[in-house]
Design a protein around this motif. Structure first.
Motif, PDB file in Angstrom:
ATOM      1  N   LEU A  42       0.806  -1.217   0.000  1.00  0.00           N
ATOM      2  CA  LEU A  42       0.000   0.000   0.000  1.00  0.00           C
ATOM      3  C   LEU A  42       0.844   1.275   0.000  1.00  0.00           C
ATOM      4  N   GLY A  43       2.052   1.184   0.510  1.00  0.00           N
ATOM      5  CA  GLY A  43       2.916   2.363   0.579  1.00  0.00           C
ATOM      6  C   GLY A  43       2.690   3.149   1.852  1.00  0.00           C
ATOM      7  N   ARG A  44       1.544   3.762   1.965  1.00  0.00           N
ATOM      8  CA  ARG A  44       1.171   4.544   3.154  1.00  0.00           C
ATOM      9  C   ARG A  44      -0.313   4.322   3.358  1.00  0.00           C
ATOM     10  N   ALA A  45      -0.680   3.832   4.535  1.00  0.00           N
ATOM     11  CA  ALA A  45      -2.085   3.502   4.745  1.00  0.00           C
ATOM     12  C   ALA A  45      -2.430   3.521   6.227  1.00  0.00           C
ATOM     13  N   ASP A  46      -3.723   3.640   6.504  1.00  0.00           N
ATOM     14  CA  ASP A  46      -4.185   3.561   7.889  1.00  0.00           C
ATOM     15  C   ASP A  46      -4.552   2.115   8.221  1.00  0.00           C
ATOM     16  N   ARG A  75       6.969   3.314  10.343  1.00  0.00           N
ATOM     17  CA  ARG A  75       6.816   4.584  11.058  1.00  0.00           C
ATOM     18  C   ARG A  75       5.360   5.010  10.934  1.00  0.00           C
ATOM     19  N   ALA A  76       4.929   5.805  11.872  1.00  0.00           N
ATOM     20  CA  ALA A  76       3.543   6.249  11.901  1.00  0.00           C
ATOM     21  C   ALA A  76       3.490   7.764  11.919  1.00  0.00           C
ATOM     22  N   THR A  77       2.546   8.294  11.168  1.00  0.00           N
ATOM     23  CA  THR A  77       2.303   9.732  11.189  1.00  0.00           C
ATOM     24  C   THR A  77       0.811   9.952  11.406  1.00  0.00           C
ATOM     25  N   LYS A  78       0.506  10.882  12.267  1.00  0.00           N
ATOM     26  CA  LYS A  78      -0.887  11.158  12.591  1.00  0.00           C
ATOM     27  C   LYS A  78      -1.363  12.335  11.758  1.00  0.00           C
ATOM     28  N   SER A  79      -2.553  12.169  11.200  1.00  0.00           N
ATOM     29  CA  SER A  79      -3.189  13.233  10.425  1.00  0.00           C
ATOM     30  C   SER A  79      -4.623  13.324  10.914  1.00  0.00           C
ATOM     31  N   GLY A  80      -4.892  14.321  11.725  1.00  0.00           N
ATOM     32  CA  GLY A  80      -6.206  14.412  12.349  1.00  0.00           C
ATOM     33  C   GLY A  80      -6.380  13.268  13.326  1.00  0.00           C
ATOM     34  N   ARG A  81      -7.425  12.469  13.128  1.00  0.00           N
ATOM     35  CA  ARG A  81      -7.684  11.330  14.007  1.00  0.00           C
ATOM     36  C   ARG A  81      -7.096  10.036  13.453  1.00  0.00           C
ATOM     37  N   GLN A  82      -6.585  10.075  12.238  1.00  0.00           N
ATOM     38  CA  GLN A  82      -6.040   8.873  11.603  1.00  0.00           C
ATOM     39  C   GLN A  82      -4.534   8.774  11.791  1.00  0.00           C
ATOM     40  N   VAL A  83      -4.082   7.537  11.867  1.00  0.00           N
ATOM     41  CA  VAL A  83      -2.645   7.256  11.916  1.00  0.00           C
ATOM     42  C   VAL A  83      -2.306   6.478  10.655  1.00  0.00           C
ATOM     43  N   PHE A  84      -1.316   6.978   9.930  1.00  0.00           N
ATOM     44  CA  PHE A  84      -0.883   6.329   8.700  1.00  0.00           C
ATOM     45  C   PHE A  84       0.461   5.654   8.936  1.00  0.00           C
ATOM     46  N   TYR A  85       0.586   4.446   8.403  1.00  0.00           N
ATOM     47  CA  TYR A  85       1.802   3.656   8.558  1.00  0.00           C
ATOM     48  C   TYR A  85       2.481   3.494   7.215  1.00  0.00           C
ATOM     49  N   GLU A  86       3.811   3.459   7.261  1.00  0.00           N
ATOM     50  CA  GLU A  86       4.608   3.151   6.080  1.00  0.00           C
ATOM     51  C   GLU A  86       5.901   2.506   6.536  1.00  0.00           C
ATOM     52  N   VAL A  87       6.492   1.734   5.645  1.00  0.00           N
ATOM     53  CA  VAL A  87       7.746   1.050   5.957  1.00  0.00           C
ATOM     54  C   VAL A  87       8.845   2.097   6.102  1.00  0.00           C
ATOM     55  N   ASP A  88       9.679   1.925   7.105  1.00  0.00           N
ATOM     56  CA  ASP A  88      10.802   2.835   7.337  1.00  0.00           C
ATOM     57  C   ASP A  88      12.076   2.199   6.784  1.00  0.00           C
ATOM     58  N   GLY A  89      12.225   2.264   5.465  1.00  0.00           N
ATOM     59  CA  GLY A  89      13.353   1.647   4.779  1.00  0.00           C
ATOM     60  C   GLY A  89      14.707   2.039   5.319  1.00  0.00           C
ATOM     61  N   PRO A  90      14.984   3.338   5.477  1.00  0.00           N
ATOM     62  CA  PRO A  90      16.296   3.724   6.004  1.00  0.00           C
ATOM     63  C   PRO A  90      16.588   3.146   7.393  1.00  0.00           C
TER      64      PRO A  90
END
Length: 116
Positions: A42-46, A75-90
């Motif tokens: 997915l790349g970046r998804a909740d 890694r997770a980033t919060k946007s409003g009430r949602q948290v989005f996850y993506e692989v932290d390659g580095p």
């Protein structure tokens, strides 16, 4: 403690500790690897998007994501009430390089093999 001052027993303990850390523990469960694969796809998804095509309940997927987050695999980033996850390659590359460097340093002490 430096590698030069380690004895064989200490080197063995250090080797096991590096292999038994949170990084490898996070990747040892097949269902968690399936969650990681889904995040990669997915790349970046909740959580809802990630759980949508997985057999586990959303709450279980959320717990798997927390383990992957604690191991610095996602890694997770919060946007409003949602948290989005993506692989932290580095972070993954850096962790694997650290493990390899550490293992190269202690291998002669704890696990010498033939150099053939």
């Amino acid at each position: 403690m430096t590698t030069a001052s380690m004895n064989r027993t200490q080197a063995i303990e250090a080797a096991i500790e590096s292999l038994d850390g949170t990084f490898f523990k996070a990747l040892c469960e097949p269902s968690r690897v399936a969650v990681l694969k889904r995040v990669m796809q997915l790349g970046r998804a909740d959580v809802s998007e990630i759980a949508a095509e997985l057999p586990q309940e959303r709450s279980v997927v959320s717990r798997h994501l927390q383990v992957l987050l604690d191991a610095n695999i996602v890694r997770a980033t919060k946007s409003g009430r949602q948290v989005f996850y993506e692989v932290d390659g580095p972070a993954i590359v850096m962790r694997l390089e650290d493990i390899l460097r550490h293992t190269k340093n202690i291998a002669p002490l704890c696990c010498p093999g033939s150099a053939s």
